[in-house]
Design a protein around this motif. Structure first.
Motif, PDB file in Angstrom:
ATOM      1  N   VAL A 331       0.840  -1.199   0.000  1.00 26.91           N
ATOM      2  CA  VAL A 331       0.000   0.000   0.000  1.00 26.91           C
ATOM      3  C   VAL A 331       0.874   1.248   0.000  1.00 26.91           C
ATOM      4  O   VAL A 331       0.640   2.192  -0.765  1.00 26.91           O
ATOM      5  CB  VAL A 331      -0.945  -0.002   1.216  1.00 26.91           C
ATOM      6  CG1 VAL A 331      -1.739   1.299   1.285  1.00 26.91           C
ATOM      7  CG2 VAL A 331      -1.884  -1.194   1.155  1.00 26.91           C
ATOM      8  N   CYS A 332       1.887   1.254   0.845  1.00 22.70           N
ATOM      9  CA  CYS A 332       2.788   2.416   0.899  1.00 22.70           C
ATOM     10  C   CYS A 332       3.546   2.583  -0.414  1.00 22.70           C
ATOM     11  O   CYS A 332       3.815   3.708  -0.857  1.00 22.70           O
ATOM     12  CB  CYS A 332       3.776   2.255   2.057  1.00 22.70           C
ATOM     13  SG  CYS A 332       3.015   2.360   3.694  1.00 22.70           S
ATOM     14  N   GLN A 333       3.893   1.459  -1.055  1.00 25.11           N
ATOM     15  CA  GLN A 333       4.637   1.525  -2.314  1.00 25.11           C
ATOM     16  C   GLN A 333       3.801   2.140  -3.426  1.00 25.11           C
ATOM     17  O   GLN A 333       4.358   2.691  -4.393  1.00 25.11           O
ATOM     18  CB  GLN A 333       5.094   0.123  -2.718  1.00 25.11           C
ATOM     19  CG  GLN A 333       6.185  -0.444  -1.818  1.00 25.11           C
ATOM     20  CD  GLN A 333       6.554  -1.876  -2.181  1.00 25.11           C
ATOM     21  OE1 GLN A 333       5.848  -2.543  -2.940  1.00 25.11           O
ATOM     22  NE2 GLN A 333       7.673  -2.351  -1.645  1.00 25.11           N
ATOM     23  N   GLN A 334       2.487   2.057  -3.313  1.00 27.26           N
ATOM     24  CA  GLN A 334       1.608   2.613  -4.342  1.00 27.26           C
ATOM     25  C   GLN A 334       1.508   4.130  -4.257  1.00 27.26           C
ATOM     26  O   GLN A 334       1.097   4.790  -5.210  1.00 27.26           O
ATOM     27  CB  GLN A 334       0.210   2.006  -4.208  1.00 27.26           C
ATOM     28  CG  GLN A 334       0.139   0.523  -4.563  1.00 27.26           C
ATOM     29  CD  GLN A 334      -1.207  -0.087  -4.213  1.00 27.26           C
ATOM     30  OE1 GLN A 334      -2.128   0.618  -3.801  1.00 27.26           O
ATOM     31  NE2 GLN A 334      -1.336  -1.391  -4.370  1.00 27.26           N
ATOM     32  N   GLU A 337       6.059   8.695  -4.133  1.00 22.55           N
ATOM     33  CA  GLU A 337       7.213   8.865  -3.253  1.00 22.55           C
ATOM     34  C   GLU A 337       7.572  10.325  -3.056  1.00 22.55           C
ATOM     35  O   GLU A 337       8.255  10.689  -2.100  1.00 22.55           O
ATOM     36  CB  GLU A 337       8.407   8.101  -3.820  1.00 22.55           C
ATOM     37  CG  GLU A 337       8.205   6.590  -3.823  1.00 22.55           C
ATOM     38  CD  GLU A 337       9.407   5.845  -4.370  1.00 22.55           C
ATOM     39  OE1 GLU A 337      10.373   6.530  -4.769  1.00 22.55           O
ATOM     40  OE2 GLU A 337       9.379   4.602  -4.400  1.00 22.55           O
ATOM     41  N   ALA A 338       7.126  11.194  -3.946  1.00 20.83           N
ATOM     42  CA  ALA A 338       7.455  12.611  -3.834  1.00 20.83           C
ATOM     43  C   ALA A 338       6.631  13.308  -2.746  1.00 20.83           C
ATOM     44  O   ALA A 338       6.967  14.396  -2.297  1.00 20.83           O
ATOM     45  CB  ALA A 338       7.235  13.308  -5.171  1.00 20.83           C
ATOM     46  N   ARG A 339       5.530  12.657  -2.349  1.00 20.97           N
ATOM     47  CA  ARG A 339       4.670  13.273  -1.342  1.00 20.97           C
ATOM     48  C   ARG A 339       5.287  13.104   0.039  1.00 20.97           C
ATOM     49  O   ARG A 339       6.047  12.173   0.288  1.00 20.97           O
ATOM     50  CB  ARG A 339       3.279  12.627  -1.384  1.00 20.97           C
ATOM     51  CG  ARG A 339       2.516  12.911  -2.659  1.00 20.97           C
ATOM     52  CD  ARG A 339       1.275  12.065  -2.757  1.00 20.97           C
ATOM     53  NE  ARG A 339       0.401  12.236  -1.602  1.00 20.97           N
ATOM     54  CZ  ARG A 339      -0.652  11.466  -1.367  1.00 20.97           C
ATOM     55  NH1 ARG A 339      -0.942  10.479  -2.187  1.00 20.97           N
ATOM     56  NH2 ARG A 339      -1.406  11.689  -0.304  1.00 20.97           N
ATOM     57  N   PRO A 340       4.960  13.975   0.964  1.00 20.05           N
ATOM     58  CA  PRO A 340       5.462  13.833   2.332  1.00 20.05           C
ATOM     59  C   PRO A 340       4.887  12.560   2.955  1.00 20.05           C
ATOM     60  O   PRO A 340       3.896  12.012   2.475  1.00 20.05           O
ATOM     61  CB  PRO A 340       4.929  15.084   3.044  1.00 20.05           C
ATOM     62  CG  PRO A 340       3.769  15.523   2.226  1.00 20.05           C
ATOM     63  CD  PRO A 340       4.103  15.162   0.814  1.00 20.05           C
TER      64      PRO A 340
END
Length: 453
Positions: A331-334, A337-340
């Motif tokens: 879920v986190c990988q989706q 990545e640029a977001r805080p």
């Protein structure tokens, strides 16, 4: 009950219905040991294999054994059926009340018995069920439990028993801090309402149900009455009625769309002699009777409390799942990545015991959201006041009643991934519907404005 069911016994068991994992049969024979009982037989996927039972090996995964480590009998269960029986007995019964839960007993059977039963029930099973699943012939036992559509002892002369089976669904709106802002509609629409939209799109249903679970769980007599009336109007697979153990309203294993005039008249006629109202008013009185029992028993208060063990929502609980299985969080990988860092990232730094509690509570709550409620009624004779009982003012009748929870299935830990994916699918579909309604509303406003001008 030291008996082994053989091929000759198969004719005494008739099809009652089925869910995703089991077929339920009702006893129609004369053996005192089985009168008033039902049987749960395990299914398997039509093209799926079935592992042999090894009494020295647990059916649970390594992570599930860790999750349920405080319930030793569950951890060491050699088959799924035994695990589910232990789960019902040692986990769900203490939470919902032992008087409302029957875990059943195991009874050995021969392969010939299972083969004969499968041949018999396939004449009554819905075609779509037959296409995807068959009786698991590798099992050497079945689960026998009380038939909750009857009172103890089965059908007695001059004492009819009428029962209603309700699937209450989730009775609260989630408020978890881990629900993403883009999914904020969860805080205003029920899961049942949103799921109906997806089912309609995928043609599982032909129209949206009028039922709102929040009415049934409200504690308000008026709203409970509305909920029962709406379930009767659009029963789908959420509302069935039995008379002396035989289905008189609702679908076998599938469900019906909307109660039309023909089905309504047939049900009204079936109530004759039980609900002592004039023709045309018996169904209305029966709905009042069911609502009165739900209101007086307060049994849904306890169910709601168990459902509320899910206080993280699947959007939070899924992160605990990945902690437990020691895998990178999909879920986190989706997320971009640029977001805080998102609010759920903190869940990956909690202690393992806390992750286990979150997942276990979520799965127990999932059982409570998927279970069914069976309420059985028997008219009381003059001067014979049993307990508990309800009074139906419209007909001046009193009824003994009993309430039981059924289908308290153990949910596999890995199913949390499926729950998360289904949640996304439901939300996407419901959000698209809202956007379309918004566009249609704007278009109508513009058309009206142009007409005026």
């Amino acid at each position: 009950m030291e008996v082994k069911l053989e091929q000759k016994d198969a004719a005494d068991w008739s099809y009652r219905g089925e869910g995703a994992a089991n077929i339920v049969l009702a006893y129609t024979g004369s053996s005192p040991s089985f009168i008033g009982k039902v049987m749960r037989i395990t299914k398997k996927a039509r093209n799926g294999s079935s592992p042999k039972c090894d009494s020295n090996q647990s059916v649970l995964t390594e992570e599930e054994r860790l999750l349920w480590r405080n319930v030793e009998e569950l951890v060491t269960s050699p088959t799924k059926e035994i695990a589910e029986q232990i789960y019902t007995q040692l986990v769900m019964s203490p939470l919902l009340g032992s008087k409302h839960v029957d875990a059943g007993i195991r009874v050995p059977v021969t392969r010939d018995f299972l083969e004969c039963v499968e041949k018999n029930v396939n004449k009554q099973r819905p075609a779509w069920r037959i296409d995807v699943s068959v009786v698991n012939l590798e099992r050497d036992f079945v689960i026998i439990m009380s038939d909750h559509s009857l009172f103890p002892g089965g059908v007695l002369k001059d004492e009819p028993c009428i029962s209603v089976e309700i699937k209450p669904k989730c009775g609260f709106i989630p408020s978890s801090e881990f629900i993403a802002e883009r999914n904020s509609v969860k805080r205003s629409a029920t899961r049942f309402q949103m799921h109906q939209v997806l089912k309609l799109r995928e043609q599982e249903i032909s129209e949206l149900s009028e039922y709102d679970p929040l009415d049934l769980f409200s504690g308000s007599k008026e709203r409970i009455h509305k909920a029962i009336k709406d379930l009767y109007t659009t029963p789908q697979n959420n509302f069935r009625v039995f008379l002396n153990g035989s289905l008189i309203f609702g679908g076998l294993g599938g469900g019906i769309k909307r109660t039309n005039a023909v089905a309504g008249k047939a049900f009204e006629d079936a109530l004759e002699g039980i609900i002592l109202a004039e023709n045309g008013l018996r169904t209305t009185s029966f709905i009042q009777l069911v609502a009165e029992a739900v209101y007086c028993s307060r049994v849904l208060d306890g169910l709601l409390e168990v459902q509320r063990l899910d206080n993280f929502d699947i959007e939070g609980a899924i992160h605990a799942y990945y902690n437990i299985v020691c895998q990178p969080c999909a879920v986190c990988q989706q997320l971009d990545e640029a977001r805080p860092p998102h609010r759920c990232s903190s869940l990956h730094s909690i202690h393992m015991d806390e992750s286990l509690k979150i997942a276990k509570d979520y799965l127990i709550a999932a059982t409570a959201k998927d279970c069914s409620l069976m309420i059985s009624f028997r008219p009381m004779k003059d001067g014979a006041f049993g307990s508990p009982h309800v009074y139906l003012q419209s007909t001046n009748q009193s009824f003994n009643y009993k309430v039981n929870f059924i289908d308290l299935d153990l949910k596999p830990l890995k199913k949390m991934v499926d729950y998360y994916e289904l949640d996304k699918k439901i939300l996407n579909c419901f959000t698209q519907m809202l956007e379309m309604e918004h566009k249609d509303g704007n278009a109508r406003t513009m058309d009206a404005s142009e007409t005026i001008n």
